[in-house]
Scaffold this active site. Structure first.
Site, PDB file in Angstrom:
ATOM      1  N   ARG A 171       0.868  -1.178   0.000  1.00 23.20           N
ATOM      2  CA  ARG A 171       0.000   0.000   0.000  1.00 23.20           C
ATOM      3  C   ARG A 171       0.905   1.228   0.000  1.00 23.20           C
ATOM      4  NH1 ARG A 171      -3.018   3.038   4.803  1.00 23.20           N
ATOM      5  NH2 ARG A 171      -4.285   4.366   3.522  1.00 23.20           N
ATOM      6  N   HIS A 221      -7.991   6.927   0.215  1.00 23.86           N
ATOM      7  CA  HIS A 221      -8.895   5.786   0.447  1.00 23.86           C
ATOM      8  C   HIS A 221      -9.351   5.197  -0.885  1.00 23.86           C
ATOM      9  CE1 HIS A 221     -10.320   7.630   4.556  1.00 23.86           C
ATOM     10  NE2 HIS A 221      -9.342   6.764   4.761  1.00 23.86           N
ATOM     11  N   ARG A 265      -9.051  14.731  12.884  1.00 27.12           N
ATOM     12  CA  ARG A 265      -8.795  15.739  11.839  1.00 27.12           C
ATOM     13  C   ARG A 265     -10.025  16.620  11.624  1.00 27.12           C
ATOM     14  NH1 ARG A 265      -6.838  11.598   7.376  1.00 27.12           N
ATOM     15  NH2 ARG A 265      -6.459  10.105   9.039  1.00 27.12           N
TER      16      ARG A 265
END
Ligand code: ADP
Length: 399
Positions: free
Chosen positions: A93, A182, A243
């Site tokens: 990833r 994502h 966040r």
């Protein structure tokens, strides 16, 4: 074929070893606290009745960690391999692919250099991902190495949605634009949603809502991402665990001029001490829901703000998509919180969205439909599986 999927963080390595004959996970683990005085390594062998090993001894660096993962994978007790050479490919990833990477990519020296060039865009993530790749190249010498980028699925977002209204040279010279994140998750749940609706992905319009610790929402037209809430970094968009999501950009300079904070402090506040945590002191959604039900006013406010922001984005994405086959909830909160799904869908009948409250709370676990029979637009819950998607993309590429 066996594929090892690796997600390397600055002090962690998460891994899953897949047998691609049946897309099954053979073993999985999470090695945390690399470089700390006490480590934490959980390793599970799934074919042996989910046998679990937990190790606490310290791991000084990623290479030592990766060697220990290999030992566990090849050990007679905890292992599933005779030798590490049985691993055909390693799928990594990689968080930021910038504009260079529009699809999963075989890693060679030039690719590694290009990932390094994107470090300024993802200073926390890409360096760790690079360490993971370099370590894995040293250890799995016979395996093909593949990078799967979090940003790649969003490369189809057109300029009107990916440019910021800043001087154009800031885009050309500094690559300031929306990239989105994502992507592996949005792509995976979009494909699974299309399968569930028995439609080709290429003719399906969706709004996919990924609600984990981080959160993002994507407008998908004919199977392609056309807008997403995260921006140049994963800070923009929805309210998240810690966040802020969208804020007036002038807040940064206001704080620096009028408080004793410097730019690093402001960055830390927005990334680590804002969002749900900033409003109510907690970032675990389960705790917030319980606190709100017990009358905690700040938890209730945080929850209201969280849901309101998601609704605003759903409305905006309905406007740009014109027809929507389904909205899709995924990730920790999206998959598990019946309350959040109910609050988000409340009063959206004008958009053609009506939740069935009984279907919403069903104990079913897989991909499922939870809209009322009167709902024009489907409401889906689809468990995400980014690791499987990385394994499948890796397999596709090497074949
Ligand atoms: P990450 O983004 O780190 O991968 P996850 O996708 O696992 O995170 O999501 C973590 C979030 O999911 C946490 O806020 C957690 O509280 C929330 N969550 C998990 N299970 C539930 C549940 N049953 N109800 C509400 N929230 C849940």
């Amino acid at each position: 074929m066996k594929i090892l999927v690796i997600n390397t963080g600055s002090s962690s390595i998460k891994y899953q070893l897949f047998s691609m004959d049946n897309n099954r996970v053979l073993a999985a683990g999470n090695l945390e606290k690399i470089g700390e005085p006490e480590g934490l390594h959980t390793h599970e062998v799934l074919d042996k009745g989910e046998q679990k090993t937990v190790l606490y001894d310290p791991v000084q660096d990623h290479e030592t960690g990766m060697n220990r993962i290999v030992s566990l994978l090849t050990d007679a007790e905890t292992g599933v391999l005779k030798d590490k050479s049985e691993v055909d490919a390693v799928g990594h990833r990689v968080v930021h692919g910038g504009e260079a990477f529009k699809a999963p990519t075989l890693i060679d020296q030039a690719v590694l250099e290009a990932i390094k060039e994107n470090i300024p865009l993802a200073p926390l993530h890409n360096p760790a991902n690079i360490v993971g790749i370099e370590t894995s190249q040293k250890i799995f010498t016979d395996a093909v190495q593949v990078a799967v980028f979090d940003t790649a699925f969003h490369h189809t977002i057109p300029p009107k949605a990916h440019l910021y209204a800043l001087p154009y040279e800031l885009y050309t010279s500094m690559k300031i634009r929306r990239y989105g994140f994502h992507g592996t998750s949005h792509h995976y749940v979009a494909q699974t949603a299309a399968d569930l609706l028995s439609k080709p992905l290429e003719s399906t319009n969706l709004i996919t809502i990924h609600l984990g610790n981080g959160g993002s929402i994507t407008a998908i037209e004919k199977g392609k991402s056309i807008d997403t809430s995260m921006g140049m970094t994963p800070l923009e968009g929805l309210i998240m665990g810690t966040r802020s999501g969208d804020v007036d950009p002038a807040i940064h300079s206001y704080l620096i001029r009028n408080s004793d904070m410097n730019i690093e402090d402001v960055d830390a506040v927005l990334n680590k001490n804002s969002g749900l945590k900033g409003i109510c002191g907690r970032n675990d959604m389960r705790e917030i829901l319980t606190a709100a039900k017990n009358g905690d006013g700040k938890a209730k406010t945080a929850l209201d703000m969280y849901v309101y922001r998601i609704k605003k984005y759903i409305g905006a994405y309905f406007a740009i998509l014109t027809t929507v086959d389904a909205i899709v909830f995924t990730a920790g909160i999206g998959e598990h919180s019946t309350d959040i799904r109910e609050y988000v869908c409340d009063n959206l009948q004008n958009l053609g969205l009506i939740l069935d409250k009984t279907r919403n709370v069903s104990v079913e676990k897989g991909p499922r439909q939870i809209q009322s029979d009167l709902s024009k637009t489907k409401i889906l819950v689809i468990p995400t599986n980014e690791e499987l998607k990385i394994a499948l993309e890796t397999k596709k590429l090497i074949e």
